[in-house]
Write a protein that holds these residues in place. Structure first.
Motif, PDB file in Angstrom:
ATOM      1  N   PRO A  94       0.792  -1.332   0.019  1.00 37.01           N
ATOM      2  CA  PRO A  94      -0.030  -0.091  -0.118  1.00 37.01           C
ATOM      3  C   PRO A  94       0.859   1.332   0.151  1.00 37.01           C
ATOM      4  N   SER A  95       1.938   1.135   0.780  1.00 32.19           N
ATOM      5  CA  SER A  95       2.604   2.488   0.845  1.00 32.19           C
ATOM      6  C   SER A  95       3.181   2.817  -0.522  1.00 32.19           C
ATOM      7  N   ALA A  96       3.900   1.793  -1.124  1.00 32.33           N
ATOM      8  CA  ALA A  96       4.270   2.075  -2.540  1.00 32.33           C
ATOM      9  C   ALA A  96       3.431   2.470  -3.575  1.00 32.33           C
ATOM     10  N   ALA A  97       2.187   1.744  -3.288  1.00 32.75           N
ATOM     11  CA  ALA A  97       1.204   2.260  -4.367  1.00 32.75           C
ATOM     12  C   ALA A  97       0.698   3.767  -4.260  1.00 32.75           C
ATOM     13  N   LYS A  98       1.045   4.144  -2.880  1.00 36.36           N
ATOM     14  CA  LYS A  98       0.317   5.765  -2.728  1.00 36.36           C
ATOM     15  C   LYS A  98       1.523   6.253  -3.315  1.00 36.36           C
ATOM     16  N   LEU A  99       2.721   5.888  -3.123  1.00 36.72           N
ATOM     17  CA  LEU A  99       3.852   6.790  -3.524  1.00 36.72           C
ATOM     18  C   LEU A  99       3.837   6.985  -5.148  1.00 36.72           C
ATOM     19  N   MET A 100       3.021   6.071  -5.620  1.00 39.15           N
ATOM     20  CA  MET A 100       3.000   5.932  -7.243  1.00 39.15           C
ATOM     21  C   MET A 100       1.633   6.584  -7.908  1.00 39.15           C
ATOM     22  N   GLY A 101       1.122   7.305  -6.860  1.00 44.18           N
ATOM     23  CA  GLY A 101      -0.123   8.206  -7.064  1.00 44.18           C
ATOM     24  C   GLY A 101      -1.401   7.377  -7.116  1.00 44.18           C
ATOM     25  N   ILE A 102      -1.358   6.025  -6.530  1.00 46.29           N
ATOM     26  CA  ILE A 102      -2.715   5.413  -6.550  1.00 46.29           C
ATOM     27  C   ILE A 102      -3.378   5.689  -5.361  1.00 46.29           C
ATOM     28  N   ASN A 103      -4.594   5.997  -5.375  1.00 49.16           N
ATOM     29  CA  ASN A 103      -5.550   6.124  -4.389  1.00 49.16           C
ATOM     30  C   ASN A 103      -5.962   4.739  -3.733  1.00 49.16           C
ATOM     31  N   ASN A 104      -5.452   4.298  -2.552  1.00 46.04           N
ATOM     32  CA  ASN A 104      -5.644   2.959  -2.153  1.00 46.04           C
ATOM     33  C   ASN A 104      -7.131   2.966  -1.648  1.00 46.04           C
ATOM     34  N   ASP A 105      -7.523   3.959  -1.076  1.00 48.22           N
ATOM     35  CA  ASP A 105      -8.943   3.769  -0.623  1.00 48.22           C
ATOM     36  C   ASP A 105     -10.006   3.450  -1.730  1.00 48.22           C
ATOM     37  N   ALA A 106      -9.724   4.141  -2.898  1.00 50.03           N
ATOM     38  CA  ALA A 106     -10.657   4.002  -3.829  1.00 50.03           C
ATOM     39  C   ALA A 106     -10.565   2.540  -4.438  1.00 50.03           C
ATOM     40  N   MET A 107      -9.280   1.915  -4.351  1.00 46.18           N
ATOM     41  CA  MET A 107      -8.956   0.470  -4.882  1.00 46.18           C
ATOM     42  C   MET A 107      -9.747  -0.306  -3.953  1.00 46.18           C
ATOM     43  N   ILE A 108      -9.607  -0.002  -2.657  1.00 49.04           N
ATOM     44  CA  ILE A 108     -10.219  -0.865  -1.833  1.00 49.04           C
ATOM     45  C   ILE A 108     -11.754  -1.032  -1.865  1.00 49.04           C
ATOM     46  N   THR A 109     -12.224   0.194  -2.071  1.00 50.81           N
ATOM     47  CA  THR A 109     -13.630   0.173  -2.299  1.00 50.81           C
ATOM     48  C   THR A 109     -14.314  -0.373  -3.600  1.00 50.81           C
TER      49      THR A 109
END
Lengths: 256, 375, 291
Positions: free
Chosen positions: C172-187
């Protein structure tokens, strides 16, 4: 303070993690009441060696002997019984227990009362608990933590938490105390204080100490001997003076 | 010099006999009060259940709250204990009847009185014996499971496997329905007719459970177990044989869950297996989370509260609403206060003293002054 | 005996494909949010009632079936997004313990269950969309499941969203750094899982002629969950394989009167065995802890 009495012997210790050789043919001898330092660039394998010595990892080859006894395949908590204690690089305190309780946990193996004694609070229970209580207070006093004894471990300031880690390790009555970066994150004043404390610990508790550190002033200041590790291999060992002028060591830290 | 004398006097641990006496009196008081309360018609059914599920919830709390390992399927252990206790109870009753060739009315005089539902002394002894055997048997099963499972897995996998084990128990019990000819799923010998007649026993066992748990957790055992919850690796590195203590805690938990199950049989004369399936296990989990994982006081209060609430709801609200309100309560509590009512704290005499501002006598200060003056 | 075995096999493949669809929801949510969503079973109930409701409005035939499937999947997805935003997301933000998420999921499942319990107490008969023999129906359900799985796998491996979901689930942390919205992905994961359960519900209604408000927790219950764990929780192909295996074993056991009452014990024993022999499941991988 170097005697000929060997506490720890590490012979040809190696460990592989799926093809990656983390530590290769590491040899080390620590004499009783010595203070030995283990240094090296980041990722050299220092904590891995700690984990091997304390039993958290099993080596792929090699032997570890404590006071002449082969402990290579002895499980971690039994090694503590035999006399090896350690602190952790990332503080691993029992956060929701008090400072005093944290220290008492490590005293566990020095008590023998059973469940019956716990439930019925027999004399044995009170005698042993008192001993543990006194010993724990003693240790806290030496480390300057007595005033915090009923405070939750997570509420202590960082420097005190590091000291508590050491206090806890001392409570198990170790022959060999392994400190993993005890001065990490400390300012120069705190580091000075720690150096003093370690000297006092050595004196009062008659322990042999092996430590990992990056702070060179600290290491050179208190260690009797130093081992230098790079890429999992021993590249130098000797007194601080010898290490400071060793070409290989300088190359490892500063590059060619 | 003064400080040293003072600290030495303060830091010597001693048994606090006054405290023990106080606790003993309170315990007796609680048993008496609970037994009397069950005479009240509306509380007749609720109070024994609160007591029994408190024991079960406490036994779950020592594993989930104190040791820190999530265990589902706890109802399965209750079921095992209940079945064994029901077997022992009925078997002994039958043996006594056959050996002595007693008629039913003679049996009644010894164990219980169908007419007024009064339980006689021998009846009490029988219940206690059967329940203890059930508890020990469950403990053995718990020990075996613990040895097989606790060394090799933890966390989510442990939760899932314990859920599975509980469900297997329920499923097997569903199919057996009888042991050696004795039914456990339907009425046993009806000498438990006076449903609340055994409340003194239930309450006494609750006190016993509390004493055991509190004494164990305030000793080196408790410190070891709590340290495993806090940081397993550091605990092992401090010399605690982690696996051994996990098995110990799990076994202890199984013993008291079995105890609760056995007591339940002697309350209801009935062990509906669906009463101990995952719904029950989850309900126990809800009790301890709401009360505070690791807090015995919290568990007692939340169990009492929720059991009471669910019964009142069952009476007053139409079908389905009970679970709805339950679910809403769960979510609200998790959002607002996830650590539960009590967190990890307990209600102790010290706390009560603080609240009512009762202080110790100022004896120390006088002695200090004398030493001071001599200097 | 062979007759029983054959029936068991056919039914097993049929039920197995339903279990596979639902198991995917369990496994995906666990993979990305490290959470066992005990409320997942209730989406089956929602899907069943939605398709029933729609069918009463627009009639039951193969064309309306497609509409009902879409409606069911949509509504399930919407409900799951709502519950995720209201109940799970605030907890995630506050970094609470895993047990809290578990209890919240239980609360959500209680609420959905009781809402249906209160509203619909009678047994409903499933809408008769198709008129197929048992064998043909089974073939259809297998096809539906396989097509769905193929589409889903393509989505996860080839599309931007799919790759983002995998990234969030792995780090998750790396994904966030790549600009991915983790919360949206989880939803999104929750929504897909719920939609699949909705699809599974409609397929279930094709096979089983009646259902009631407890269909999610009683009729289907924890079986897809067992399937997900046996196949390897966190692994999509694992959920599918687990679904079929568990479905077949269950239906064969049910087909023989000697073993039928022991079916739950058999299934959960398999769960226990897998966890003892290979805890990560048939297709799963393990993660260690750094000291």
């Amino acid at each position: 303070m170097i005697t000929n009495d060997v506490v720890l012997v590490v012979k040809d210790l190696s460990i592989e993690f799926g093809g990656l050789k983390a530590v290769t043919n590491f040899n080390m001898e620590i004499f009783r009441k010595e203070l030995v330092g283990l240094i090296g660039p980041n990722g050299a394998g220092k904590t891995t060696i700690f984990n091997l010595i304390t039993g958290i990892y099993q080596p792929t080859s090699g032997k570890i002997q404590l006071d002449g006894e082969d402990i290579t395949h002895v499980v971690t908590h039994k090694r503590v019984k035999k006399g090896i204690a350690r602190t952790f690089q990332n503080i691993r305190l029992f956060k929701q227990m008090t400072v005093l309780e944290n220290v008492k946990v490590a005293y566990h193996n020095n008590m023998t009362y059973g469940i019956f004694a716990s439930i019925f609070r027999t004399k044995k229970y009170w005698v042993e608990e008192n001993k543990a209580h006194q010993k724990a207070l003693e240790i806290l006093e030496v480390l300057g933590l007595l005033e915090y004894k009923d405070e939750l471990a997570q509420n202590l300031p960082y420097g005190k938490q590091r000291k508590l880690e050491i206090a806890r390790a001392l409570a198990s009555n170790p022959k060999l105390l392994c400190l993993d970066e005890p001065a990490a994150g400390m300012n120069p004043h705190e580091t000075e204080e720690l150096m003093e404390t370690i000297k006092i610990i050595q004196d009062k508790f008659q322990v042999t100490i092996l430590l990992i550190e990056h702070d060179m002033k600290f290491v050179m200041g208190i260690c009797d001997r130093i081992y230098v590790l790079n890429f999992g291999e021993l590249i130098a060992k000797g007194t601080p003076k010898e290490i400071q002028t060793n070409k290989e060591v300088i190359k490892a830290y500063l590059g060619e | 010099m003064i400080a040293k004398i003072e600290s030495n006097r303060n830091n010597h641990l001693k048994p606090n006999y006054k405290r023990y006496l106080l606790n003993g009196l309170c315990s007796v008081l609680i048993v008496v009060v609970l037994s009397l309360l069950t005479n009240n018609l509306s509380l007749k059914i609720i109070i024994p259940q609160i007591i029994i599920f408190s024991i079960a919830a406490l036994s779950l709390n020592i594993v989930c709250g104190c040791l820190g390992e999530m265990v589902l399927g706890h109802g399965g252990f209750m079921l095992v204990g209940g079945i064994v206790a029901s077997y022992v109870s009925q078997k002994i009753y039958q043996l006594v009847m056959e050996k002595n060739n007693f008629s039913s009315s003679q049996m009644r005089e010894i164990f219980y009185n169908i007419g007024n539902g009064e339980v006689h002394f021998a009846g009490y002894i029988l219940v206690i014996f059967a329940v203890i055997v059930g508890a020990i048997f469950t403990g053995v099963i718990g020990f075996l499971i613990g040895v097989a499972v606790l060394g090799r897995m933890k966390g989510d996998y442990l939760a899932i496997i314990t859920l599975g084990i509980g469900l297997v128990f329920v499923s097997i019990a569903n199919n057996l329905q009888t042991i050696d000819g004795f039914k456990y799923g339907v009425d046993g010998p009806s000498y438990y007719t006076r449903i609340a007649g055994n409340t003194p026993i239930f309450a006494s066992f609750l006190i016993l459970t509390l004493i055991c748990f509190i004494m164990i957790f305030k000793s080196r055992y408790g410190r070891a177990i709590l340290s495993i919850r806090e940081d397993e690796i550091a605990s092992e590195a401090s010399g605690i044989p982690v696996k051994k203590y996990k098995i110990f805690t799990f076994t202890l938990s199984a013993i008291f869950a079995g105890l609760a199950g056995g007591l339940y049989y002697h309350f209801a004369s009935y062990l509906g297996t669906s009463l101990f399936s995952q719904d029950r296990s989850i309900e126990l989990l809800v009790f301890i989370v709401l009360g505070g994982l690791g807090s015995f006081t919290g568990t007692l209060i939340s169990t009492a509260l929720l059991t009471f609430v669910s019964y009142k709801l069952l009476l007053n609200a139409p079908g389905g609403y009970q679970l709805l309100i339950y679910g809403v309560i769960l979510i609200i509590v998790m959002l607002i206060r996830p650590e539960g009512l009590f967190g990890t704290k307990e209600l102790t005499w010290d706390f009560i003293k603080k609240v009512f501002k009762i202080k110790k006598k100022p004896k120390k200060i006088v002695e200090e002054e004398i030493i001071h003056d001599n200097k | 005996m062979w007759n029983n075995l054959y029936n068991g096999l056919i039914n097993g493949l049929g039920m197995g494909s339903i279990y596979a669809l639902i198991a995917i929801g369990y496994t995906m949510v666990y993979g990305i949010a490290r959470m066992i969503n005990f409320a997942h079973g209730e989406f089956i109930t929602i899907g069943a009632f939605v398709s029933y409701g729609m069918a009463s409005l627009i009639g039951a035939n193969p064309i309306t079936m497609i509409i009902c499937i879409i409606a069911s999947m949509l509504i399930c997805a919407i409900v799951s997004i709502i519950t995720e935003k209201l109940a799970y997301y605030p907890l995630r933000k506050r970094n609470t313990k895993r047990i809290t998420a578990l209890i919240t999921a239980i609360g959500v499942s209680y609420i959905i269950y009781s809402l249906f319990n209160i509203q619909f107490q009678e047994i409903k008969s499933s809408p008769k969309f198709l008129n197929l023999s048992n064998t043909n129906l089974t073939i259809l359900t297998i096809v539906i499941t396989l097509v769905t799985v193929v589409l889903l796998t393509l989505f996860i491996n080839k599309t931007k969203f799919g790759k983002a979901m995998r990234a969030t689930s792995e780090n998750p942390s790396a994904a966030k750094l790549m600009g991915i919205n983790n919360d949206a992905m989880i939803t999104l994961t929750f929504a897909i899982g719920a939609a699949l359960a909705g699809l599974g519900a409609v397929v279930y209604c094709l096979r089983i002629p009646y259902f009631k408000f407890s269909v999610g927790s009683d009729a289907i219950g924890l079986i897809p969950f067992v399937a997900a764990v046996v196949g390897g929780i966190g692994s999509l192909p694992g959920a599918v394989i687990g679904g079929f295996i568990i479905g077949i074993i269950q239906q064969i056991s049910v087909a023989f009167p000697e073993t039928s009452p022991w079916t739950p014990a058999i299934l959960y024993s398999i769960l226990i065995l897998i966890l003892i022999i290979k805890p990560t499941g048939i297709l799963g991988k393990s993660i260690g802890e750094k000291v």
